[in-house]
Every structure is written in C-alpha cells, then in structure tokens.
Write an enzyme that holds these catalytic residues in place. Sequence first.
Site, PDB file in Angstrom:
ATOM      1  N   LEU A 195     -14.633  -7.054 -26.583  1.00  0.00           N
ATOM      2  CA  LEU A 195     -14.604  -8.389 -25.666  1.00  0.00           C
ATOM      3  C   LEU A 195     -14.153  -7.573 -24.525  1.00  0.00           C
ATOM      4  O   LEU A 195     -13.462  -8.615 -23.737  1.00  0.00           O
ATOM      5  CB  LEU A 195     -13.996  -9.486 -26.026  1.00  0.00           C
ATOM      6  CG  LEU A 195     -14.664 -10.299 -27.262  1.00  0.00           C
ATOM      7  CD1 LEU A 195     -13.714 -11.528 -27.298  1.00  0.00           C
ATOM      8  CD2 LEU A 195     -16.003 -10.731 -27.009  1.00  0.00           C
ATOM      9  N   CYS A 196     -14.537  -6.620 -23.873  1.00  0.00           N
ATOM     10  CA  CYS A 196     -13.888  -5.907 -22.432  1.00  0.00           C
ATOM     11  C   CYS A 196     -15.211  -5.301 -22.041  1.00  0.00           C
ATOM     12  O   CYS A 196     -14.909  -4.277 -21.386  1.00  0.00           O
ATOM     13  CB  CYS A 196     -12.729  -5.362 -22.620  1.00  0.00           C
ATOM     14  SG  CYS A 196     -13.021  -3.567 -23.884  1.00  0.00           S
ATOM     15  N   GLY A 197     -16.451  -5.846 -21.908  1.00  0.00           N
ATOM     16  CA  GLY A 197     -17.718  -5.442 -21.088  1.00  0.00           C
ATOM     17  C   GLY A 197     -17.944  -4.031 -21.685  1.00  0.00           C
ATOM     18  O   GLY A 197     -17.810  -3.630 -22.909  1.00  0.00           O
TER      19      GLY A 197
END
Lengths: 141, 288
Positions: free
Chosen positions: B88-90
């Site tokens: 969930l950090c691109g």
Amino acid sequence: MSTLQVEIVSAEHEIYSGEANWVIAPAVMGEVGIYPRHTPLITHLKPGEVRVSAVEEGEELLFFVSGGMLEVQPHQVTVLSDTAMRGADLDEAKAEEAKRRAEQALSDRKADFDEARALAELAEAAAQLRMIQKLRKTGRG
Amino acid sequence: MSGEKEIRTKIASIRNTQKITKAMEMVAASKMRRAQDRMAATRPYATKIREVIGHLAHANVEYRHPFLESREEVRGVGFIVVSTDRGLCGGLNVNLFKNVLRAMHEWRQQQVPVRLCLFGAKGTAFFKRIGGIEVVAQTSHLGDAPRLEEVIGQVKIMLDDYVEGRIDRVYLAENEFVNTMTQRPNIATLLPTPPAELETLEHYWDYLYEPGAREVLDGLLMRYIESLVYRGVMENIACEMAARMVAMKSASDNAGDLIDELQLIYNKARQASITQEISEIVGGAAAV
C-alpha cells in the site's frame, strides 16, 4: 586558557556538542585525558565512560559509550560512538543470523512474505472470475 | 434500476473504506515526519567519519585499504537492496526492483555472478518469485525506527565477500527521498569508495594511531559503510511513508468520487420509485 570543541555523535543521532576544558576517554590502550593543543591522535575506544568538563554547563558531564573511535585535533575532539556492542565474535554472530534468515526465507513456504504471493494469486483468481461472469452475461444477453 | 437498499449499503461500505484510508494517510504523514527527523540525525556521524577518513587517506599513503582501491577485473557483484515490509505504498518497491533488475542484467550479460543482500519483506518475496539469484542475507520487519545493530550483520557479509575477493563491487539500492511527492529509485556504489567523495585535506599532518594505522582505518571504514547503509534504510522508510501517504490520499479521494456518484444514482432511484408510486395512485384513482 583555550578550550576544546567536543562532539559526541553516534550513527543514530548526535549526543553532545559543545566547548570543554578537557575530555577523558576510555581508549583501547588505556584511558586518555585530553587538554587543548593535544597532538593529533586517533584511536579505538572500548566500552566505558567519556567525561567532559563542559564550559557552558560549568560541570563535568558523563557519557557512556559502548566502544567507538576517538579523533583528536589540537582544538577539536570527536567521539564516534557505537550504539551497539561490537566485537569480532558478536559481528560474526549477527552475520550468521542474517545468512540464516535468508536461507529460511527462501525455503520456508509458510512464512509471512508468502502473503504477497498469495495476494497476487487471489487477484488473478478474482480477475478470472470476473471474466467468466462477463462471458456468461454476454452469452445470455 | 437497482434497489435503493443495495446502493445504500454500498455507499456505507465505501464510506468505511474511506475512513480507513484517511486514517492510514494521517498515520503515514506523522510517521514520515519522524522518519525524516531520524534521517537528518544520522548526518553528523556520516559527515564526521568522512572527514576523518579523508584526513587518513592523505596522511597515510603507504597503506592502501582494499575498500579504497578499485579493482579492474570484476568477478562478482553484490547488491544491497532496501525495500519496505508492507505494501500500500504505490509503485515505490516495484520501481526500485525494476532498476535493480536492469542493473543486474547488465552484469549478468558480462557473465558476472550477482549476490543479493535484502532488507524488507517485499524484496524477499520479489526475488524469491524471480528465482535464480543468490541471496546471501535477509532482514525484514525492522519497524519504523531500526537500530544500527540490525544493519551490521548484513553489511559484514558483503564486506567479507569483498575483502575475500568473491565480489569486486557493492551497490546500495534504495529510494531517494526528494520530497513528499517524489521518491527516486537510486543505485549507489558503496565499494570501492570513490576517493573523490571523501573530503580533501587542507593542512598536512599525521595522527598518532592507537593501536595502529591499519586497525584504525579498518574500524573507520567499516563504520562508514555501515552508516551509509543505515542511512539508506532510514531514507527508504521516509520514502515508504511519503508514498503511502500519497497513495492513501488518492484512495480517499477516489472513494469520495465514488460516493458522490452512487449518491446521485441513489437519489435518481429514489425519485423514480416515488414518481412511479404517484403515477400508480393517480392511475388507480382515475380508473375508479
């Protein structure tokens, strides 16, 4: 009388910076006391306390170091303090530990990093499911 | 038109998701600030140690340390890859891995074996999936404030390999923190340490060495490399938090858009059912 510029830093943060009359540090070959205009010196430190006679605070300050390096120039003293206990054996143990983890990580199927793979597979399955549903719908319509 | 109740539950569930992404965004923002502070706190040590090594490199010419000497022939290459533990950090990790793979490919084309040393669970999972690359060390779940202690073991393996001649280059791959919006994948040369990077000496003198010049230089260089890797790990954490913050912000925004859209559909459906009811009543009354 002139003073020393003392800096005590560790890899994680700066511990102390300021003027001092003298510094005493636990060098490997025995404790050393440093006054201004000391000859340039560089040495390992062993675990122990560094004592600083701080000018500003007007008192003697104590810092514990678990080893490190000491660099002395005529008007400057730098203590590069270790935050961790060091030693050939200890470092070796840590290296072994990292190696073991690598082996475990690459062989262990149940380990938590398999989660990433499971998620990828789940996403794939979900995509396939959507595709099937779409096909059914168009087939019916 | 689909049922009103269905749309209502859908809106409620999206609203819940939005709450979560918003919370994650705020958590990431505060963690990012702390990670940046920690990153800045490592600077004085690195600067100091570089100064001292710079002095030493000039003062003590007869002993050439292997870390400072560039070897012509490259028999092996080591990569230290820093990745995050959580997703969930691109595209933060993927972009970095892409760059690492490209760099590794170049070496492998020259028949040079590559060894990996990994930080973070994402990197481990990725290189395990690809397979065929020797992973010599791995550490994950370091948390938000890793200690230098946890870096030592990893680095030692690479340094030992370098000293014993199994590898002749060591690279550090991590994300560079440009600003909150931008993180750039970066592959830097750790070993041999380019002498140009070291501070140049203004005045000439020599130190007294205790116990000896060799031991002192060994200890200093090892600590220097460790501090560089440690800084890389810290920087990557700041990057992770920044990337997560941005990713979660766009997720929250998207959820907002989705809710607006659904709300419109819901209103239409509601209006349609009311209109239908009225027309039915009117129709019924007319029939009577």
